[in-house]
Design a protein around this motif. Structure first.
Motif, short mmCIF file in Angstrom:
data_model
loop_
_atom_site.label_atom_id
_atom_site.label_comp_id
_atom_site.label_asym_id
_atom_site.label_seq_id
_atom_site.Cartn_x
_atom_site.Cartn_y
_atom_site.Cartn_z
N GLU A 28 -7.49 35.10 2.44
CA GLU A 28 -7.89 36.09 3.28
C GLU A 28 -9.09 35.30 4.08
OE1 GLU A 28 -9.27 39.49 1.31
OE2 GLU A 28 -7.48 39.74 0.29
N ARG A 29 -10.01 34.58 3.69
CA ARG A 29 -11.02 34.05 4.46
C ARG A 29 -10.56 32.74 5.33
NH1 ARG A 29 -15.32 34.78 7.26
NH2 ARG A 29 -16.70 32.93 7.05
N ALA A 33 -10.66 32.86 9.58
CA ALA A 33 -11.28 31.72 10.11
C ALA A 33 -10.31 31.08 11.12
CB ALA A 33 -11.91 30.76 9.01
N LEU A 34 -9.07 30.80 10.77
CA LEU A 34 -8.09 30.21 11.73
C LEU A 34 -7.97 31.08 12.76
CD1 LEU A 34 -5.33 29.04 9.22
CD2 LEU A 34 -6.78 27.49 10.38
N ALA A 35 -7.88 32.28 12.48
CA ALA A 35 -7.80 33.30 13.78
C ALA A 35 -9.07 33.12 14.55
CB ALA A 35 -7.59 34.58 13.41
N GLU A 43 1.40 26.20 13.56
CA GLU A 43 1.25 24.89 13.72
C GLU A 43 -0.14 24.05 12.86
OE1 GLU A 43 0.86 24.32 17.90
OE2 GLU A 43 2.64 25.75 18.56
N GLY A 44 -1.12 24.86 12.86
CA GLY A 44 -2.48 24.45 12.23
C GLY A 44 -2.61 25.00 10.90
N GLY A 45 -3.98 24.51 10.49
CA GLY A 45 -4.23 24.88 9.14
C GLY A 45 -5.44 24.33 8.56
N LEU A 46 -5.87 24.65 7.41
CA LEU A 46 -6.79 23.93 6.73
C LEU A 46 -6.84 22.73 6.17
CD1 LEU A 46 -10.09 24.97 6.34
CD2 LEU A 46 -9.23 25.47 4.05
N ARG A 47 -7.64 21.55 6.44
CA ARG A 47 -7.55 20.37 5.85
C ARG A 47 -8.56 20.35 4.77
NH1 ARG A 47 -4.91 16.06 6.72
NH2 ARG A 47 -4.07 16.70 8.68
N LEU A 48 -7.99 19.89 3.57
CA LEU A 48 -8.87 19.69 2.43
C LEU A 48 -8.91 18.16 2.11
CD1 LEU A 48 -8.07 22.40 -0.15
CD2 LEU A 48 -9.89 22.41 1.46
N GLY A 49 -10.12 17.68 2.10
CA GLY A 49 -10.06 16.19 1.56
C GLY A 49 -11.05 15.78 0.65
N VAL A 50 -11.25 14.50 0.42
CA VAL A 50 -12.41 14.03 -0.37
C VAL A 50 -12.93 12.79 0.65
CG1 VAL A 50 -13.00 12.88 -2.27
CG2 VAL A 50 -11.33 15.07 -2.53
N TYR A 60 -16.29 16.99 -0.92
CA TYR A 60 -15.42 17.70 -0.51
C TYR A 60 -15.58 17.80 1.03
CZ TYR A 60 -14.27 19.36 -5.30
OH TYR A 60 -14.20 19.33 -6.66
N SER A 61 -14.27 17.73 1.71
CA SER A 61 -14.20 17.88 3.11
C SER A 61 -13.31 19.16 3.57
CB SER A 61 -13.65 16.68 3.96
OG SER A 61 -13.42 16.82 5.33
N VAL A 62 -13.88 20.13 4.20
CA VAL A 62 -13.20 21.11 4.71
C VAL A 62 -13.22 21.17 6.08
CG1 VAL A 62 -12.77 23.70 4.36
CG2 VAL A 62 -13.44 22.38 2.45
N ARG A 63 -12.02 21.36 6.74
CA ARG A 63 -12.13 21.46 8.42
C ARG A 63 -10.90 22.03 8.83
NH1 ARG A 63 -10.88 16.02 11.02
NH2 ARG A 63 -9.62 15.55 9.66
N PHE A 64 -10.85 22.50 10.19
CA PHE A 64 -9.64 22.94 10.70
C PHE A 64 -8.87 21.78 11.38
CE2 PHE A 64 -12.45 26.42 10.75
CZ PHE A 64 -11.90 27.43 9.97
N ASP A 65 -7.42 22.02 11.36
CA ASP A 65 -6.79 20.79 12.06
C ASP A 65 -5.56 21.72 12.76
OD1 ASP A 65 -5.72 18.39 12.83
OD2 ASP A 65 -6.06 17.59 10.96
#
Length: 126
Positions: A28-29, A33-35, A43-50, A60-65
């Motif tokens: 839900e969150r 946030a994407l909206a 097309e896009g989404g949330l990118r999770l990384g290290v 942790y890395s959290v950003r939009f892509d």
């Protein structure tokens, strides 16, 4: 805690425990946030990384892509997509991403079975 894990069709053969899982609160969150960011869920989404750094060695890395990269693993949760690069997936597989909102804390909570220790901020681990 209910979790949902639906991988993209190309990776559907992998066991659910080896993927990334999200709770309903996290979905839900992320959707909201994407909206707010104006990113299309198709097309896009949330990118999770290290990445290296943080109090405990990794963070942790959290950003939009706006779109996935060529070698990303893509996880689909209803209309929310999560992108994870191959190197980060080594540290994130089996992780559950939750969202918490209390008087003391508001943000994503990483429940990572590969983290041997983490710092008090919850965004750094080893």
């Amino acid at each position: 805690m209910d979790t949902i894990n639906i991988e993209s069709p190309a990776q559907a053969s992998a066991p659910a425990a080896s993927g990334i899982q999200l709770t309903e609160k996290a979905i839900e969150r992320i959707r909201a946030a994407l909206a707010k960011e104006g990113i299309s869920p198709t097309e896009g989404g949330l990118r999770l990384g290290v990445q290296g750094g943080g109090c405990s060695g990794l963070s942790y890395s959290v950003r939009f892509d706006t779109h996935p990269r060529e070698r990303d693993r893509i996880f689909q949760f209803d209309d929310v997509r999560i992108f994870v690069d191959p190197k980060s997936f080594i540290y994130l597989h089996g992780m559950i991403l939750d969202y918490e909102q209390t008087l003391m804390h508001q943000g994503f909570v990483f429940q990572n079975p590969h983290a041997k220790k983490s710092c008090g901020c919850g965004t750094s681990f080893s």
